[in-house]
Design an enzyme around this catalytic site. Structure first.
Site, short mmCIF file in Angstrom:
data_model
loop_
_atom_site.label_atom_id
_atom_site.label_comp_id
_atom_site.label_asym_id
_atom_site.label_seq_id
_atom_site.Cartn_x
_atom_site.Cartn_y
_atom_site.Cartn_z
N ASP A 443 0.54 2.82 -0.72
CA ASP A 443 1.13 2.84 0.49
C ASP A 443 0.30 3.84 1.09
OD1 ASP A 443 0.19 1.43 3.00
OD2 ASP A 443 2.34 1.66 3.28
N GLU A 446 -5.62 5.56 0.86
CA GLU A 446 -6.71 5.92 1.49
C GLU A 446 -7.14 7.00 1.05
OE1 GLU A 446 -5.08 2.18 2.54
OE2 GLU A 446 -4.63 4.12 3.75
N ASP A 522 -2.08 -3.90 6.77
CA ASP A 522 -1.16 -4.48 7.91
C ASP A 522 -1.74 -5.93 8.72
OD1 ASP A 522 0.46 -2.29 7.24
OD2 ASP A 522 -0.42 -1.40 8.59
#
Length: 788
Positions: A443, A446, A522
């Site tokens: 998670d 990026e 999300d």
């Protein structure tokens, strides 16, 4: 600081608390200052085009065409893929490619063409280069699939990376798919799409762009054929798409266009043409076979940010068992970590995590751990100290380690573009395995670094190894998560060599399928979020990432019982079937939504478990062929325009058509059928395609139709494998593939092939073999014969 940044700073302090809010404000200013001093100022630029052709040099598989201001290298590989690179760009080095560049096709020859141009003729494509530098790909029959106009560069006068633009034309009837994970798909509407992996910082729905996974990968489908185009540069950029318009018989069609603008990197491109299946096979051979998940990872996963303790995990698992609901994995979010620090455990909340993991495993439930790249900048913390010793953390242009902000507070970030750092990081998963975890979800990779304003990522001026070539975050950003996944995958292969790693990642880039899959991130709770979930899975599959799925119920908010159930029913037919929710969202356990929803969810879960042998077969086929589990309806008939327009249903493998309910209050829905006979698996009613039919969709189920003649491996009542056969139409034969695999090892089971045909008044199923047909080694159940 302007007024808008001031407002954002105040909101940050108010929303996340004083300490963390002040950190995000400081981080935003640090990032701005770092880029102001660390990035070269962009001054005057010179525009350049290739110029006119001057000569050419044939070579193996193609050759080099020289222009007055540039040169173009063309190569046709043995797998039919076409490569071209400008200004001396070669296929390697590349983060997308798996291993070495494929061998050139010795039969492909560069030869003169009309009007001073050149062409390469190969078995599957012809590539024509005009004297001005346009590159056109045609089918063997001469149909144009794609025409890339002469590119344009903007080069800084003082030196540095050049920006470039490539405009391409496709036929007026063509439709665009791909570009990574896009919420507005699967067919991409006209608009501009950014190529920069981004944490939107909130729940997203259709129209939000960019998201966590962006790829310069386009799959284009037209009457003339299907092709995939991949511009291999990891720099940021944009793609502007515009569908064409047909002239209604006047002959004045307007071509569809794609305009790619990149901030830097090589201008190089791969194109693969053919049927969708052949295109994805060539893509997988180029970028790597999809990782094979262990069998348990194809079951149902339950996750939540906020389980909070071992007792709560036990309560949830007990609830599934007591309600007779199959469960295969529980995912632990950051609340199980000590102060949200990676590779730690909160001993107060989870004092005996290995014991819990062993208890759950005895009940058939695995534990999956969240792992983020941010490392708390805390001397004395083992991961931070180890990374400091290894010189593993990203540094800025000044030479200092770059600090950002994550959930744990001030944090530093490993440079996964360095092989030594990947080896160090991969070894850290030994701690996770010792705690009893069987899988991992990456998670915030990026990478995300929280800031009160500006982009929530590392400074663009941050320095990276890039495998020893050196460069900055402008080039490394989009491949950061890909390299993190590689570190974990290779580390787990070393630490647990007998088991297939289970890994999925929020962010990634072309080739990420080599290491695992992904999930939606999300996604917003709501009916638009439900639609976005399907778009993401289908679009990623067409980019070569077959294993993915959404947060069932949406990440935030409180879904209505109807919305939750419809999402749950869709999830039961997607590769990654996972319920998940945020700390502030409502519960996601099926029994929390009332007795009717519980009963209908149980039906969906039982059906998913029954179909696990089929999902396992699709996983093996994806590994061997690159074909996604979830396929658009046009997969086997891309020339059918009605199928190209359908975005609310999908094929699960070759045998099933799934038509989820995506609107509230619906108890029937229209389904676009491909050619052939299709059976409603709930009622047995037969429908004939092509065409559109109206099918019942009560709250208890979503429409699922089986192709006539399909042979599906399913789980029988005794737990063994059996064959479910849907009767072929009279005078026709059917069939299917089975790859038996019930474990998580590295054996390569044989692909078993079965045929189904009418023999007199009954349907006969035979296993194909070198010695002719044989009796299947599994029980056979024929369905649909009574309805004919």
């Amino acid at each position: 600081m302007n007024g808008r940044d001031l407002v954002r700073s105040v909101k940050a302090v108010a929303s996340v608390g004083a300490a963390q809010g002040v950190r995000t404000v400081r981080a935003a200013w640090r990032r701005r200052r770092a880029d102001a001093t660390g990035l070269p100022a962009r001054g005057p630029e010179r525009a350049r085009v290739p110029g006119l052709v001057e000569d050419a040099e044939p070579g193996l598989g193609g050759g080099v065409v020289r222009f007055s201001r540039s040169e173009l290298r063309i190569l046709v590989a043995v797998n039919g893929a076409v490569f071209w690179g400008w200004d001396g760009a070669e296929p390697e080095p590349s983060y997308a490619l798996a291993g070495r560049c494929p061998e050139p096709d010795p039969r492909a020859v560069l030869e003169p063409d009309k009007d001073g141009g050149w062409r390469v003729v190969a078995e599957r494509v012809t590539v024509v280069v005009s004297r001005h530098g346009a590159v056109e790909v045609l089918t063997p029959g001469g149909v144009s699939l794609r025409r890339d106009l002469p590119p344009r560069w903007w080069e800084p006068v003082g030196g540095g990376p050049a920006r470039w633009m490539q405009r391409s034309e496709v036929s007026a009837d063509a439709r665009f798919f791909g570009l990574g994970g896009r919420a507005s798909g699967p067919r991409l509407p006209d608009g501009t799409y950014r190529l920069w992996n981004t944490d939107p910082g909130r729940s997203f729905a259709p129209g939000d762009d960019p998201l966590y996974i962006t790829m310069p990968v386009q799959l284009v489908v037209s009457d003339g054929g299907t092709h995939l185009a991949f511009h291999d540069s990891s720099w940021g950029g944009t793609v502007t798409l515009r569908e064409g318009e047909e002239g209604a018989g006047s002959g004045h069609d307007r071509a569809g266009t794609s305009e790619l603008r990149m901030d830097g990197g090589p201008l190089r491109c791969w194109v693969m043409a053919g049927t969708p299946a052949r295109v994805l096979l060539a893509w997988a051979s180029l970028t790597g076979a999809p990782a094979l998940p262990p069998a348990w990872a194809l079951g149902h996963h339950h996750a939540r940010w906020g389980f909070g303790s071992e007792q709560e995990v036990r309560r949830i698992v007990t609830g599934y068992l007591e309600h007779g609901l199959p469960l295969d994995a529980v995912h632990l979010d950051i609340d199980h970590l000590e102060a949200q620090q990676v590779f730690t455990v909160d001993q107060d909340r989870f004092p005996k995590l290995p014991v819990l993991a062993e208890e759950l495993r005895r009940d058939g439930v695995r534990l999956v751990s969240i792992v983020g790249p941010a490392v708390k900048a805390l001397p004395g913390h083992a991961v931070y100290d180890g990374g400091t010793t290894e010189d593993a953390f990203v540094r800025g242009s000044s030479g200092d380690v770059v600090e950002g902000v994550s959930w744990s507070g001030e944090a530093v970030f490993p440079d996964f573009t360095h092989a030594r750092v990947r080896t160090w990081w991969g070894g850290l998963y030994e701690e996770r395995l010792a705690q009893g975890f069987s899988g991992f979800w990456h998670d915030l990779n990026e990478p995300t670094s929280f800031t009160a304003f500006g982009e929530s990522t590392l400074p663009r001026s941050a320095r990276h190894s890039l495998e020893g070539r050196g460069g900055d975050h402008r080039e490394a950003h989009n491949v950061y998560a890909l390299c993190m996944a590689r570190a974990a995958y290779e580390g787990l292969r070393n630490l647990a060599p007998e088991e297939r790693p289970f890994l999925f990642s929020r962010s990634g880039w072309a080739g990420m399928q080599r290491y695992g899959g992904t999930w939606s991130g999300d996604v917003a709770t709501g009916w638009p979020g439900l639609r976005a979930s399907l778009a993401l899975v289908m679009g990623l599959g067409l980019c070569g990432v077959p294993y993915s799925g959404p947060d069932v119920g949406g990440f935030d908010g409180d879904p209505s019982p109807e919305l939750y159930l419809r999402w749950f029913q869709l999830g039961a037919y997607l590769p990654l079937f996972r319920t998940h929710a945020s700390l502030r969202a409502g519960r996601r356990e099926p029994w929390e939504f009332g007795g009717d929803v519980l009963e209908h969810a149980r039906v969906a879960l039982v059906e998913r478990r029954r179909l696990l042998p089929y999902f396992m077969t699709l996983a093996h086929l994806a590994r061997r062929t690159g074909a996604p589990y979830v396929r658009p309806l046009w997969w086997t008939a891309p020339e059918e325009r009605a199928l190209r327009e359908c975005q609310d249903a999908f094929l699960l493998g070759d045998s099933l058509l799934v038509a989820p309910v995506l609107d509230p209050g619906a108890d029937r829905r229209a389904v676009q059928l491909p050619r052939g006979r299709w059976y409603d698996t709930a009622t047995g009613q037969a429908y004939e395609g092509p065409g559109k039919v109206l099918v019942d969709a009560p709250l208890a189920r979503i429409p699922v139709l089986a192709r006539a003649g399909a042979v599906l491996p399913v789980r029988g009542e005794d737990g063994g494998l059996e064959l479910e056969v849907w009767a072929p139409a009279r005078g026709r034969a059917g069939g299917g593939l089975v790859v038996p695999d019930g474990g998580d090892g590295w054996d390569e089971p044989e692909i078993e092939r079965y045929t189904a045909r009418w023999r007199g008044s009954r349907v006969v199923v035979e296993r194909e073999g070198e010695d002719g047909g044989g009796v299947p080694p599994y029980p056979v159940r024929v369905r649909g014969a009574g309805e004919l």
